[in-house]
Design an enzyme around this catalytic site. Structure first.
Site, PDB file in Angstrom:
ATOM      1  N   HIS A 131      -1.094  -1.313  -4.373  1.00 32.53           N
ATOM      2  CA  HIS A 131      -2.388  -0.985  -3.767  1.00 32.53           C
ATOM      3  C   HIS A 131      -2.445   0.531  -3.561  1.00 32.53           C
ATOM      4  O   HIS A 131      -1.609   1.111  -2.866  1.00 32.53           O
ATOM      5  CB  HIS A 131      -2.538  -1.724  -2.439  1.00 32.53           C
ATOM      6  CG  HIS A 131      -3.861  -1.525  -1.778  1.00 32.53           C
ATOM      7  ND1 HIS A 131      -4.986  -2.273  -2.108  1.00 32.53           N
ATOM      8  CD2 HIS A 131      -4.257  -0.664  -0.803  1.00 32.53           C
ATOM      9  CE1 HIS A 131      -6.014  -1.875  -1.354  1.00 32.53           C
ATOM     10  NE2 HIS A 131      -5.598  -0.893  -0.559  1.00 32.53           N
TER      11      HIS A 131
ATOM     12  N   MET B 132      -8.684   8.497  -1.011  1.00 33.93           N
ATOM     13  CA  MET B 132      -9.620   8.915   0.056  1.00 33.93           C
ATOM     14  C   MET B 132     -10.123  10.329  -0.208  1.00 33.93           C
ATOM     15  O   MET B 132      -9.360  11.193  -0.635  1.00 33.93           O
ATOM     16  CB  MET B 132      -8.897   8.918   1.407  1.00 33.93           C
ATOM     17  CG  MET B 132      -8.270   7.597   1.760  1.00 33.93           C
ATOM     18  SD  MET B 132      -7.375   7.733   3.313  1.00 33.93           S
ATOM     19  CE  MET B 132      -6.671   6.094   3.429  1.00 33.93           C
TER      20      MET B 132
ATOM     21  N   SER C 154       0.840  -1.200   0.000  1.00 34.60           N
ATOM     22  CA  SER C 154       0.000   0.000   0.000  1.00 34.60           C
ATOM     23  C   SER C 154       0.876   1.252   0.000  1.00 34.60           C
ATOM     24  O   SER C 154       1.558   1.560   0.976  1.00 34.60           O
ATOM     25  CB  SER C 154      -0.919   0.009   1.222  1.00 34.60           C
ATOM     26  OG  SER C 154      -1.487   1.298   1.350  1.00 34.60           O
TER      27      SER C 154
ATOM     28  N   MET D 177     -11.910   4.880  -1.419  1.00 32.57           N
ATOM     29  CA  MET D 177     -12.628   5.198  -0.177  1.00 32.57           C
ATOM     30  C   MET D 177     -13.296   6.550  -0.374  1.00 32.57           C
ATOM     31  O   MET D 177     -12.936   7.550   0.247  1.00 32.57           O
ATOM     32  CB  MET D 177     -11.639   5.212   1.003  1.00 32.57           C
ATOM     33  CG  MET D 177     -11.308   3.809   1.487  1.00 32.57           C
ATOM     34  SD  MET D 177      -9.789   3.756   2.439  1.00 32.57           S
ATOM     35  CE  MET D 177      -8.622   3.552   1.111  1.00 32.57           C
TER      36      MET D 177
ATOM     37  N   HIS E 137      -8.132   1.225  -4.540  1.00 37.43           N
ATOM     38  CA  HIS E 137      -9.108   1.107  -3.438  1.00 37.43           C
ATOM     39  C   HIS E 137      -9.750   2.473  -3.224  1.00 37.43           C
ATOM     40  O   HIS E 137      -9.137   3.378  -2.668  1.00 37.43           O
ATOM     41  CB  HIS E 137      -8.340   0.635  -2.184  1.00 37.43           C
ATOM     42  CG  HIS E 137      -9.193   0.482  -0.965  1.00 37.43           C
ATOM     43  ND1 HIS E 137      -8.658   0.256   0.287  1.00 37.43           N
ATOM     44  CD2 HIS E 137     -10.540   0.525  -0.776  1.00 37.43           C
ATOM     45  CE1 HIS E 137      -9.636   0.159   1.176  1.00 37.43           C
ATOM     46  NE2 HIS E 137     -10.779   0.336   0.556  1.00 37.43           N
TER      47      HIS E 137
ATOM     48  N   ASP F  77      -4.621   3.718  -2.256  1.00 35.21           N
ATOM     49  CA  ASP F  77      -5.735   4.135  -1.397  1.00 35.21           C
ATOM     50  C   ASP F  77      -6.164   5.555  -1.715  1.00 35.21           C
ATOM     51  O   ASP F  77      -5.486   6.517  -1.355  1.00 35.21           O
ATOM     52  CB  ASP F  77      -5.299   4.064   0.070  1.00 35.21           C
ATOM     53  CG  ASP F  77      -5.101   2.638   0.534  1.00 35.21           C
ATOM     54  OD1 ASP F  77      -6.056   1.849   0.414  1.00 35.21           O
ATOM     55  OD2 ASP F  77      -3.999   2.314   1.008  1.00 35.21           O
TER      56      ASP F  77
ATOM     57  N   ASP G  43      -7.056  -6.106   4.131  1.00 32.62           N
ATOM     58  CA  ASP G  43      -6.414  -4.789   4.065  1.00 32.62           C
ATOM     59  C   ASP G  43      -6.412  -4.112   5.435  1.00 32.62           C
ATOM     60  O   ASP G  43      -7.461  -3.758   5.966  1.00 32.62           O
ATOM     61  CB  ASP G  43      -7.174  -3.916   3.041  1.00 32.62           C
ATOM     62  CG  ASP G  43      -6.496  -2.573   2.815  1.00 32.62           C
ATOM     63  OD1 ASP G  43      -5.385  -2.349   3.342  1.00 32.62           O
ATOM     64  OD2 ASP G  43      -7.101  -1.744   2.095  1.00 32.62           O
TER      65      ASP G  43
ATOM     66  N   MET H 205     -11.870  -5.273   5.201  1.00 34.30           N
ATOM     67  CA  MET H 205     -11.064  -4.273   5.927  1.00 34.30           C
ATOM     68  C   MET H 205     -10.771  -4.806   7.327  1.00 34.30           C
ATOM     69  O   MET H 205     -11.680  -5.116   8.091  1.00 34.30           O
ATOM     70  CB  MET H 205     -11.813  -2.937   6.024  1.00 34.30           C
ATOM     71  CG  MET H 205     -11.989  -2.193   4.718  1.00 34.30           C
ATOM     72  SD  MET H 205     -10.454  -1.887   3.808  1.00 34.30           S
ATOM     73  CE  MET H 205      -9.528  -0.894   4.980  1.00 34.30           C
TER      74      MET H 205
HETATM   75  C1  DX5 Z   1      -6.558   1.949   5.137  1.00 36.58           C
HETATM   76  C2  DX5 Z   1      -6.001   1.546   3.797  1.00 36.58           C
HETATM   77  C3  DX5 Z   1      -4.946   0.486   3.851  1.00 36.58           C
HETATM   78  C4  DX5 Z   1      -3.689   0.902   4.571  1.00 36.58           C
HETATM   79  C5  DX5 Z   1      -2.855  -0.298   4.880  1.00 36.58           C
HETATM   80  O1  DX5 Z   1      -7.594   2.845   4.957  1.00 36.58           O
HETATM   81  O2  DX5 Z   1      -7.045   1.058   2.984  1.00 36.58           O
HETATM   82  O3  DX5 Z   1      -4.650   0.038   2.546  1.00 36.58           O
HETATM   83  O4  DX5 Z   1      -2.952   1.818   3.825  1.00 36.58           O
HETATM   84  O5  DX5 Z   1      -1.723   0.110   5.594  1.00 36.58           O
HETATM   85  P1  DX5 Z   1      -1.167  -0.690   6.843  1.00 36.58           P
HETATM   86  O6  DX5 Z   1      -0.665  -2.013   6.323  1.00 36.58           O
HETATM   87  O7  DX5 Z   1      -0.067   0.166   7.353  1.00 36.58           O
HETATM   88  O8  DX5 Z   1      -2.288  -0.890   7.824  1.00 36.58           O
HETATM   89 ZN    ZN Z   2      -6.537   0.001   1.099  1.00 35.24          ZN
END
Ligand code: DX5
Ligand code: ZN
Length: 216
Positions: free
Chosen positions: A33, A37, A8, A68, A66, A35, A175, A137
């Protein structure tokens, strides 16, 4: 199947992103990956299209996006254009989940549904035919570096039952808070994709940690 490891990027060093991308390129990791947001669905804002575009320019590994964000259907075409290989939307954020998953698949991209820790796994059954991947999650979405929630183990078992019952080949992704401490158990229970941020990027030897996750 061999476990897919998806580092990630949220935990990478954004002041020298190229270095971390090249590290992943040279590693045994499988996907990036990403993220995304929006500060609405989750209480944090991460990054958007320019970063995804830059990463795509520097790698040939698949991009696991991903989202969010609220009403993610608004942005599917944008991430298709940015060469996403997997687009995952949240069960909790989507007005018409089935249509959104169909829209993703229509573009020959893997469709994913993520579910929050407090959402029961059985809600997924209605959408299992349209989803190539379910992302369980194992932390509350929004931030990296949080503590792994142990109820994830039960959810993987239940999801496996749903997949077997419906005879689908849906991938199970986990995740949040994934490390050498929980990876083996997650894989033994049926996880196919492990997302890992801090355990990889904040390590002294990230390549070693990727190999460790890959070795279980
Ligand atoms: C959380 C994200 C994850 C996160 C994972 O909202 O979706 O992908 O970045 O990071 P770690 O492994 O540090 O929990
Ligand atoms: Zn994620």
């Amino acid at each position: 199947m061999q476990t897919i490891i998806a580092p990630s990027i949220l935990a990478a060093n954004f002041a020298n992103l190229q270095k971390d991308i090249e590290m992943v390129n040279s590693s045994s990791a499988d996907w990036f990956h990403l993220d995304v947001m929006d500060g609405l669905f989750v209480p944090n804002i991460s990054f958007g299209m320019p970063i995804v575009k830059s990463i795509n320019n520097l790698t040939s590994k698949p991009l696991d996006v991903h989202l969010m964000i609220v009403d993610p259907e608004r942005y599917i075409n944008k991430f298709v254009d940015l060469n996403a290989s997997i687009i995952t939307v949240h069960y909790e954020a989507c007005k018409n989940l089935k249509e959104t998953l169909k829209k993703i698949r229509f573009n020959n991209i893997k469709s994913g549904v993520a579910i929050n820790p407090e959402t029961p796994i059985n809600v997924i059954e209605e959408f299992i035919e349209e989803a190539d991947l379910i992302c369980i999650m194992s932390v509350n979405p929004g931030f990296g570096g949080q503590k792994f929630i142990k109820n994830t183990y039960n959810k993987i078992e239940k999801l496996n039952e749903i997949i077997i019952k419906n005879e689908t080949s849906t991938l199970i992704e986990v995740d949040g808070g994934v490390s050498n401490i929980n990876a083996e158990k997650l894989i033994n229970l049926g996880a196919n994709v492990l997302v890992s941020g801090n355990y990889i990027f904040k390590a002294e030897d990230p390549l070693k940690n990727i190999n460790l996750l890959k070795s279980f």
